[in-house]
Design a protein around this motif. Structure first.
Motif, PDB file in Angstrom:
ATOM      1  N   TYR A   1       1.798-169.942  -4.192  1.00 32.12           N
ATOM      2  CA  TYR A   1       2.067-168.518  -4.395  1.00 32.12           C
ATOM      3  C   TYR A   1       2.178-167.832  -3.046  1.00 32.12           C
ATOM      4  O   TYR A   1       1.748-168.377  -2.022  1.00 32.12           O
ATOM      5  CB  TYR A   1       0.995-167.852  -5.279  1.00 32.12           C
ATOM      6  CG  TYR A   1      -0.321-167.562  -4.592  1.00 32.12           C
ATOM      7  CD1 TYR A   1      -0.610-166.289  -4.104  1.00 32.12           C
ATOM      8  CD2 TYR A   1      -1.294-168.551  -4.441  1.00 32.12           C
ATOM      9  CE1 TYR A   1      -1.819-166.005  -3.485  1.00 32.12           C
ATOM     10  CE2 TYR A   1      -2.510-168.279  -3.828  1.00 32.12           C
ATOM     11  CZ  TYR A   1      -2.765-167.003  -3.348  1.00 32.12           C
ATOM     12  OH  TYR A   1      -3.959-166.737  -2.730  1.00 32.12           O
TER      13      TYR A   1
ATOM     14  N   PRO B   1       8.411-170.121   2.262  1.00 32.59           N
ATOM     15  CA  PRO B   1       8.847-171.201   1.358  1.00 32.59           C
ATOM     16  C   PRO B   1       8.967-170.717  -0.079  1.00 32.59           C
ATOM     17  O   PRO B   1       8.289-169.781  -0.499  1.00 32.59           O
ATOM     18  CB  PRO B   1       7.728-172.249   1.498  1.00 32.59           C
ATOM     19  CG  PRO B   1       7.041-171.919   2.780  1.00 32.59           C
ATOM     20  CD  PRO B   1       7.144-170.435   2.937  1.00 32.59           C
ATOM     21  N   ASP B   2       9.826-171.382  -0.841  1.00 33.53           N
ATOM     22  CA  ASP B   2       9.950-171.084  -2.266  1.00 33.53           C
ATOM     23  C   ASP B   2       8.700-171.536  -3.004  1.00 33.53           C
ATOM     24  O   ASP B   2       8.042-172.509  -2.608  1.00 33.53           O
ATOM     25  CB  ASP B   2      11.161-171.810  -2.858  1.00 33.53           C
ATOM     26  CG  ASP B   2      12.482-171.273  -2.316  1.00 33.53           C
ATOM     27  OD1 ASP B   2      12.516-170.093  -1.907  1.00 33.53           O
ATOM     28  OD2 ASP B   2      13.467-172.047  -2.303  1.00 33.53           O
ATOM     29  N   VAL B   3       8.377-170.847  -4.080  1.00 32.44           N
ATOM     30  CA  VAL B   3       7.280-171.266  -4.951  1.00 32.44           C
ATOM     31  C   VAL B   3       7.740-172.456  -5.780  1.00 32.44           C
ATOM     32  O   VAL B   3       8.873-172.501  -6.271  1.00 32.44           O
ATOM     33  CB  VAL B   3       6.844-170.106  -5.876  1.00 32.44           C
ATOM     34  CG1 VAL B   3       5.804-170.578  -6.881  1.00 32.44           C
ATOM     35  CG2 VAL B   3       6.298-168.956  -5.049  1.00 32.44           C
ATOM     36  N   GLY B   4       6.872-173.462  -5.912  1.00 26.82           N
ATOM     37  CA  GLY B   4       7.242-174.652  -6.672  1.00 26.82           C
ATOM     38  C   GLY B   4       6.024-175.383  -7.187  1.00 26.82           C
ATOM     39  O   GLY B   4       4.879-174.970  -6.967  1.00 26.82           O
TER      40      GLY B   4
ATOM     41  N   TYR C   1       7.337-176.469  -0.495  1.00 26.65           N
ATOM     42  CA  TYR C   1       7.196-175.365  -1.440  1.00 26.65           C
ATOM     43  C   TYR C   1       5.743-174.909  -1.452  1.00 26.65           C
ATOM     44  O   TYR C   1       4.841-175.622  -1.013  1.00 26.65           O
ATOM     45  CB  TYR C   1       7.627-175.809  -2.844  1.00 26.65           C
ATOM     46  CG  TYR C   1       7.085-177.158  -3.265  1.00 26.65           C
ATOM     47  CD1 TYR C   1       5.896-177.262  -3.981  1.00 26.65           C
ATOM     48  CD2 TYR C   1       7.737-178.338  -2.918  1.00 26.65           C
ATOM     49  CE1 TYR C   1       5.377-178.494  -4.351  1.00 26.65           C
ATOM     50  CE2 TYR C   1       7.226-179.576  -3.278  1.00 26.65           C
ATOM     51  CZ  TYR C   1       6.056-179.649  -3.996  1.00 26.65           C
ATOM     52  OH  TYR C   1       5.539-180.878  -4.351  1.00 26.65           O
TER      53      TYR C   1
ATOM     54  N   ARG D   1      11.557-181.828   0.907  1.00 30.39           N
ATOM     55  CA  ARG D   1      11.308-180.566   0.214  1.00 30.39           C
ATOM     56  C   ARG D   1       9.964-179.990   0.649  1.00 30.39           C
ATOM     57  O   ARG D   1       9.025-180.737   0.924  1.00 30.39           O
ATOM     58  CB  ARG D   1      11.315-180.840  -1.290  1.00 30.39           C
ATOM     59  CG  ARG D   1      11.065-179.648  -2.183  1.00 30.39           C
ATOM     60  CD  ARG D   1      11.209-180.056  -3.649  1.00 30.39           C
ATOM     61  NE  ARG D   1      10.814-178.981  -4.545  1.00 30.39           N
ATOM     62  CZ  ARG D   1       9.858-179.069  -5.460  1.00 30.39           C
ATOM     63  NH1 ARG D   1       9.200-180.204  -5.626  1.00 30.39           N
ATOM     64  NH2 ARG D   1       9.561-178.053  -6.246  1.00 30.39           N
TER      65      ARG D   1
END
Length: 245
Positions: free
Chosen positions: A104, A121-124, A101, A99
């Motif tokens: 911000y 990338p997704d925020v996580g 992430y 993974r």
């Protein structure tokens, strides 16, 4: 090195050249700062690999993506970087085994990701799993100030506005050594292509180190040979120069 960011894919000359040398029994490996998930998302136009040195050598996989070698970042340095990640003063990506992430996203992140033909990338939030790489979206001078307290990491730039933070115990050259052990390959049998600062140890280690035409001067200086950039058929031309095609 491999993908044209002008056309958004691997040039046909490159794909055919790699296909021809594989038919001759030459193994082809991806040696990259990217995660395997990023590689799968790239427009590789049918190019396949016999193994993967990913995350600048932090995770090495065979052709079936089975783990060969891994080096997570030490806990003390991970904790320090997590503090920076949570404060959200600078965009930072956390890269785990399965993974990746970001804390911000801003226009800086979007610009850098577009330059390498990769999605944002997704925020996580941190899962608690080991971390293999941090990506800081900042110029190297700024990133060095942010990371000055890290004890067991190295900072390498791959874009004028982004750097990787990885363990000192790994690196692309170390990843290549693991592939040599796995597949019975000698150092003098290796040809490596690169264009970024994080390619320098790999280019110096390889029997033949090739810098792409778009590489920086430091990369070119350490190479045995400088070819054209990917849009000018640089990989094919270097393979022809050394008699492999």
């Amino acid at each position: 090195t491999l993908i044209s960011h002008e056309t958004g894919g691997v040039p046909e000359s490159t794909r055919l050249a790699l296909e021809k040398i594989r038919k001759k029994g030459v193994r082809v490996f991806a040696c990259t700062g990217r995660h395997i998930l990023e590689l799968k998302a790239l427009p590789l136009n049918g190019v396949t690999f016999d193994g993967y040195v990913t995350l600048t050598g932090q995770i090495c996989l065979d052709g079936q993506e089975n783990l060969i070698y891994e080096v997570p970042i030490e806990k003390a340095d991970t904790d320090r970087m997590l503090d920076i990640f949570r404060k959200c003063g600078t965009p930072v990506v956390i890269v785990e085994k399965d993974r990746m992430y970001i804390n911000y996203v801003n226009s800086h992140v979007r610009r850098v990701q577009k330059a390498i033909s990769s999605p944002v990338p997704d925020v996580g939030t941190h899962s608690g799993n080991p971390v293999y790489q941090f990506v800081i979206y900042a110029r190297k001078e700024e990133a060095l100030k942010i990371t000055e307290d890290l004890k067991d990491c190295v900072i390498t730039s791959w874009n004028p506005e982004a750097v990787d933070v990885t363990s000192k115990k790994a690196g692309k050259a170390e990843g290549i050594r693991r592939m040599m052990e796995k597949y019975g390959i000698r150092q003098d049998e290796i040809m490596a292509f690169g264009d970024g600062e994080n390619d320098i140890d790999m280019i110096e280690f390889a029997g033949i180190g090739v810098a792409m035409g778009n590489a920086g001067e430091r990369v070119k200086h350490c190479a045995d040979y400088v070819t054209d950039d990917v849009d000018s058929d640089g990989i094919r031309k270097a393979l022809e120069h050394f008699g492999m095609l």
